[in-house]
Design an enzyme around this catalytic site. Structure first.
Site: not given
Ligand code: IMP
Ligand code: MG
Length: 180
Positions: A42-43, A98-99, A102, A130, A152, A159
Site C-alpha cells: 500500500k506504501g 515503489e515507496d 530497502d 536506502k 525508519f 507506514d
Molecule cells: P525490502 O524488501 O527490504 O526492500 O523492503 C521494501 C518494503 O519494506 C517497502 O516496500 C516498504 O513497504 C517497507 N519498508 C522498508 N523500509 C521502510 C521504511 O523506512 N519505512 C517504511 N517502510 C519501509
Molecule cells: Mg510497508
C-alpha cells in the site's frame, strides 16, 4: 501523530519537486512505448497518484500487493503475493512504482515473478532508496526520488505497523516508537 516523527526529511513541497522531476524523466523515456505503471500497495499509493499526474505519455496502471514484513522494521525475507495484477504483461513496458527500496527482497522477488510473464521491458521507480541496506545483488532503481539514511521513514504512504501513512510529508520515526 506528529509527536512520533522526529524530523521531517521531505516536506510536501520537496516531494512535489521530486515527483515533477521523475515524471518529466519518465515521460521523456517512455515516448512511443507501452507504459504500464505497477503500483506496489500500500506504501506507494500517494506517490503513484502524484507521479501518474506528472506523466504526459499514455499509460495504463495496475496494482499489486505483496507482504514482505511480518511486523516491526526488519524484512523477514519471505514475500507473499496478496493481490496479483489484472493486466497481462506481454508486450508492456512495465515500470514498478515503489515507496522505498530497502533490502531489495520485495522487488527482487517481484522482478523474478513478473519477468516470467514476458513484459517488453521492466524497470523500477522508487521514491526513496536506502542503498546501504541492499542484500539482493544487482537490484537497483532505474528512477530514484531520493536517498534516505538507515532510519525508519514514515508518511506519504509509508507506514510503521499500518500507521503514519497519512501525513503529506516524510519523516523518520522516533526510535522509541519501533524499538520496544
Ligand atoms: P525490502 O524488501 O527490504 O526492500 O523492503 C521494501 C518494503 O519494506 C517497502 O516496500 C516498504 O513497504 C517497507 N519498508 C522498508 N523500509 C521502510 C521504511 O523506512 N519505512 C517504511 N517502510 C519501509
Ligand atoms: Mg510497508
Amino acid at each position: 501523530m506528529l509527536k512520533d516523527i522526529e524530523k521531517v526529511y521531505y516536506s510536501e513541497e520537496d516531494l512535489h519537486n521530486i515527483v515533477v522531476r521523475l515524471g518529466k524523466q519518465i515521460s521523456e523515456d517512455y515516448k512511443d512505448k507501452n507504459l504500464l505503471l505497477v503500483s506496489v500497495l500500500k506504501g506507494s499509493i500517494m506517490f503513484m497518484a502524484d507521479l501518474m499526474r506528472q506523466i504526459t505519455v499514455p499509460c495504463e496502471i495496475d496494482f499489486m500487493c505483496v507482504s514482505s514484513y511480518q511486523s516491526g522494521t526488519t524484512s523477514s525475507g519471505a514475500v507473499r503475493i496478496i493481490k496479483d495484477l489484472d493486466i497481462n504483461l506481454e508486450g508492456k513496458d512495465v515500470l514498478i512504482v515503489e515507496d522505498i527500496l530497502d533490502s531489495g527482497r520485495t522487488l527482487g522477488y517481484l522482478k523474478s515473478v513478473l519477468m516470467t510473464r514476458n513484459p517488453r521491458s521492466f524497470r523500477i521507480c522508487t521514491l526513496l532508496d536506502k542503498p546501504e541496506r541492499r542484500v539482493v545483488p544487482d537490484l537497483f532503481a532505474d528512477y530514484s526520488g531520493a536517498e534516505v539514511p538507515d532510519e525508519f521513514a514514515a508518511g506519504y504512504g509509508l507506514d510503521y505497523d499500518e500507521k503514519y501513512r497519512n501525513p503529506p510529508y516524510i519523516g523518520n520515526l522516533k526510535r522509541e516508537v519501533y524499538s520496544e
